[in-house]
Structure formats: C-alpha cells, structure tokens
Design an enzyme around this catalytic site. Structure first.
Site, short mmCIF file in Angstrom:
data_model
loop_
_atom_site.label_atom_id
_atom_site.label_comp_id
_atom_site.label_asym_id
_atom_site.label_seq_id
_atom_site.Cartn_x
_atom_site.Cartn_y
_atom_site.Cartn_z
N ALA A 1 3.71 -1.43 4.29
CA ALA A 1 2.87 -2.40 5.00
C ALA A 1 3.15 -3.85 4.61
CB ALA A 1 1.38 -2.07 4.82
N GLY A 2 4.42 -4.17 4.34
CA GLY A 2 4.76 -5.54 3.94
C GLY A 2 4.39 -6.58 4.99
N GLY A 3 4.68 -6.31 6.26
CA GLY A 3 4.35 -7.27 7.33
C GLY A 3 2.84 -7.40 7.50
N ASP B 1 -3.16 -1.41 9.48
CA ASP B 1 -3.22 -1.46 8.02
C ASP B 1 -3.81 -2.77 7.49
OD1 ASP B 1 -1.86 0.97 7.87
OD2 ASP B 1 0.11 0.00 7.66
N PRO C 1 9.01 -4.21 -0.16
CA PRO C 1 10.18 -3.83 0.65
C PRO C 1 9.92 -4.01 2.15
CG PRO C 1 9.65 -2.13 -0.99
CD PRO C 1 8.54 -3.14 -1.05
N VAL C 2 10.95 -4.44 2.88
CA VAL C 2 10.82 -4.69 4.32
C VAL C 2 11.05 -3.39 5.09
CG1 VAL C 2 11.81 -6.00 6.25
CG2 VAL C 2 11.62 -7.06 3.99
N ALA C 3 10.19 -3.15 6.11
CA ALA C 3 10.29 -1.95 6.97
C ALA C 3 10.38 -0.68 6.14
CB ALA C 3 11.49 -2.05 7.92
N GLY C 4 9.55 -0.60 5.09
CA GLY C 4 9.66 0.51 4.15
C GLY C 4 8.51 1.49 4.17
N GLY C 5 7.49 1.26 5.01
CA GLY C 5 6.32 2.14 4.99
C GLY C 5 5.31 1.72 3.93
N LYS D 1 0.84 -1.22 0.00
CA LYS D 1 0.00 0.00 0.00
C LYS D 1 0.86 1.25 0.00
CE LYS D 1 0.73 1.48 4.41
NZ LYS D 1 1.43 2.69 4.78
O1 C5P Z 1 -1.15 -0.90 14.03
P1 C5P Z 1 0.30 -1.17 13.77
O2 C5P Z 1 0.82 -2.32 14.60
O3 C5P Z 1 0.68 -1.30 12.34
O4 C5P Z 1 1.05 0.12 14.31
C1 C5P Z 1 2.44 0.15 14.50
C2 C5P Z 1 2.82 1.31 15.39
O5 C5P Z 1 2.56 2.54 14.72
C3 C5P Z 1 2.00 1.41 16.68
O6 C5P Z 1 2.58 0.63 17.70
C4 C5P Z 1 2.06 2.89 16.99
O7 C5P Z 1 3.30 3.21 17.58
C5 C5P Z 1 2.05 3.52 15.62
N1 C5P Z 1 0.68 3.91 15.19
C6 C5P Z 1 0.05 4.97 15.80
N2 C5P Z 1 -1.21 5.33 15.40
C7 C5P Z 1 -1.83 4.67 14.40
C8 C5P Z 1 -1.19 3.59 13.75
C9 C5P Z 1 0.08 3.23 14.17
O8 C5P Z 1 0.61 5.59 16.72
N3 C5P Z 1 -3.05 5.06 14.04
#
Ligand code: C5P
Length: 324
Positions: free
Chosen positions: A126-128, A162, A120-124, A21
């Site tokens: 949402a791979g995980g 996500d 991509p891993v840890a790339g923003g 995404k």
């Molecule tokens: O929901 P997810 O596990 O992907 O979120 C990862 C981290 O991103 C959360 O632990 C939080 O620190 C931050 N986050 C947030 N507010 C959101 C989504 C994510 O602070 N709405």
C-alpha cells in the site's frame, strides 16, 4: 506551533510519516455492484516509513517530487504528475476545505509535495495509498485544519480501499471493500521480514485472476484463531493463523512466487504469506534476533535491496514534531 518546521527560506513546511501495511488475513468475497470485492481483512501497520513533506506555494498549483530514502531521485514507477494519488489527496482535501469555507474558495492555495519512499513500489504494501494518507494529513495541517477524523477517513475512502487504514495504523479489521476500519485488540510486538520482487504486480489483474479461479466465493470472514492470537500477543499462533485468499491468483500469474514461499518455509519462521495482492512476501519472525538472522541469509541469496525489516504494529500517518 511545534508542527511547523522551518525550511530554507523560513517558509512553512509540514512533514508527515506514514507506515506500510501487511494483511495478516485477507478473505475475498463476491464482487459487489460497484465492481469492488467484499473483503474481510486484518491489517497491521509496519514501520517501513514513507515521508511526505508539503510546502506552501505562491500560486494554486499542486506539484509532486519523489525521492529514494538516500535522497536520490526515484524510484521508477511512481508518477510525478497529477496521476499520483498523493496529488489527488491534496486536491480532495483542498476542495473539501473550500466547500466548507475553511479556506477562501476564491483563492485556492497551492502546494509542493515531496515524497521520500522506503515502502516498496507496487509491492502489495500500500505504498501509493500510504502517500495519499500522508498527503491528506499534511495538507489539512498546512491549510489550518478544521476537519474531524471521521471527515478525513471519508475523504481517504474516496481515494482507495487501504487509505483509511493508513490514517488509523496499528492493527485493525477492514470490511466493506477494506475501507471500513475497526480497531483490533493486539498486545504483541511483531518482527517482519519482507522479500520484494523487481517486477510489481497489478492489483486489478490479481483480483481478475481470483475471479477466474474462484467464480463463486463465499461471504468473507476472519477466523477466531487469529483474533485470539493477536489479543494474546502470541507470535507463533499469529504466524500459524496468517492467510491470504489472493495467494493462488498471484502465484498463477507469477509462478516463481510459489517457489519463493516454499523456499522461505524451509527457514521455519513463525509464519509466511503473500502481502496483499503481492508480489511482496511477508515473513513473521519469532523475535528480533531471528529476523536479523533471516535478513542476513536472504540478502546473501536475493540481494540487499529486495529484503527489508519492519516492526508492527506502527502508528498511522502522523505529523512529525521534532523534539527540541
Ligand atoms: O481501492 P484501490 O484503488 O486500492 O483498489 C485497487 C484495485 O483493486 C481496484 O480497482 C480493484 O480492481 C481491486 N480491488 C477490488 N476489491 C477491493 C479492493 C480492491 O476488486 N475490495
């Protein structure tokens, strides 16, 4: 059933394809009592595809193995144990099916998960979360189904903000902490180029930096201009309306991202922004030819493995059904 794919030993295997995404807009509001930030976002699914296959086991174990797109083991940074979000997804759907007695609670089935990564891993991007959405769909199918799409979306929300969007796909608005999904009218086809960094960024750290920089944010909202541009499928107008409130926080933690975004603007694409919490930079090209040209130029500067193309909007996590 055509969703059953025979593996070597004739054992049943289900394969699910899931997109990455990009957030076309990401407005970040105040921190909620649960510690998450209130979001207003527009997600678009793009066809950088991870493949998650599940195969039944004779015992109740859940295992995971991870591969690159070329079939070699890797990439680094993806856990191969129960801390992998896809394993937690398999456990969650199994527990829910057992609770509703859709499977025998006294004889829980095990599963081998096999993840082939292109996202991509840890790339923003949402791979995980994508792999978790795919594991939910694959295990649900393998174990005979019985849950509705609302039930699956509820499980997805428990796994991460996500994950519900990656079940849904296409273009959609996300509210709450990002997990409440509403479809958005989008008549366009978009050509993206993604520039990834060797070093990932931690999402919680980016949000903490946002809190430091913006201690009292307003309620988040999405501008009308982006929604109108998407409805019209107007790429230049979509490009002009891209926005991401996390940009300053990510650039503060990783100053070279600011220079990267500035250098990409010199190519005059339709739009450019940080993807999610970064560090991937997403470039919206005017058309397919411009995207190809941009990829060639950026690969010359940054190396092939850091530059990827993707088209949106793509469908969400789906069982792969081979055409015979
Ligand atoms: O929901 P997810 O596990 O992907 O979120 C990862 C981290 O991103 C959360 O632990 C939080 O620190 C931050 N986050 C947030 N507010 C959101 C989504 C994510 O602070 N709405």
């Amino acid at each position: 059933m055509d969703s059953q794919i025979s593996s070597g030993g004739g054992q049943r295997e289900i394969r699910v394809h899931v997109p990455a995404k990009v957030n076309l807009a990401l407005a970040v509001g105040p921190t909620r009592p649960d510690g998450f930030h209130e979001l207003a976002t527009i997600y678009q699914a793009v066809d950088l595809i991870d493949v998650v296959s599940v195969g039944a086991r004779g015992d109740d174990a859940i295992t995971v193995d991870v591969f690159r797109a070329d079939g070699t083991p890797g990439p680094a940074g993806v856990p191969r144990d129960t801390s992998n979000l896809a394993v937690r997804a398999a456990e969650l759907v199994r527990a829910e099916l057992a609770r509703r007695e859709l499977i025998d609670p006294d004889r829980l089935p095990g599963v081998d998960l096999r993840i082939t990564k292109s996202i991509p891993v840890a790339g923003g991007m949402a791979g995980g979360s994508a792999d978790a959405a795919a594991a939910l769909v694959a295990c649900h199918e393998l174990w005979g189904g019985g849950l509705g799409s609302e039930d699956l979306a509820g499980l997805a929300a428990r796994l991460g903000s996500d994950v519900p969007f990656l079940l849904h796909g296409r273009t959609a608005a996300g509210s709450g902490r990002g997990e409440a999904i509403t479809p958005v009218d989008d008549s366009g086809r978009y050509h993206w180029v993604f520039v990834t960094s060797e070093q990932g960024l931690s999402t919680p750290q980016v949000y903490r930096e946002y809190d430091r920089l913006v201690p009292d944010p307003p309620r988040p909202r999405i501008g009308e201009a982006l929604l109108a541009a998407l409805a019209a499928g107007d790429t230049p107008a979509v490009g002009a309306a891209l926005s991401n409130d996390l940009t300053a926080a990510a650039v503060s933690l990783r100053p070279e991202l600011g220079a990267l975004i500035t250098s990409i603007r010199a190519y005059r694409p339709a739009g450019v922004l940080l993807s999610g919490s970064g560090p991937t930079v997403a470039i919206l090209a005017d058309d397919a030819e411009s995207a190809t040209r941009l990829v060639t130029e950026l690969r010359r500067e940054r190396g092939a493995k850091n530059v990827h193309v993707g088209r949106g909007p793509a469908t969400g996590a789906r069982v792969y059904r081979p055409v015979h």
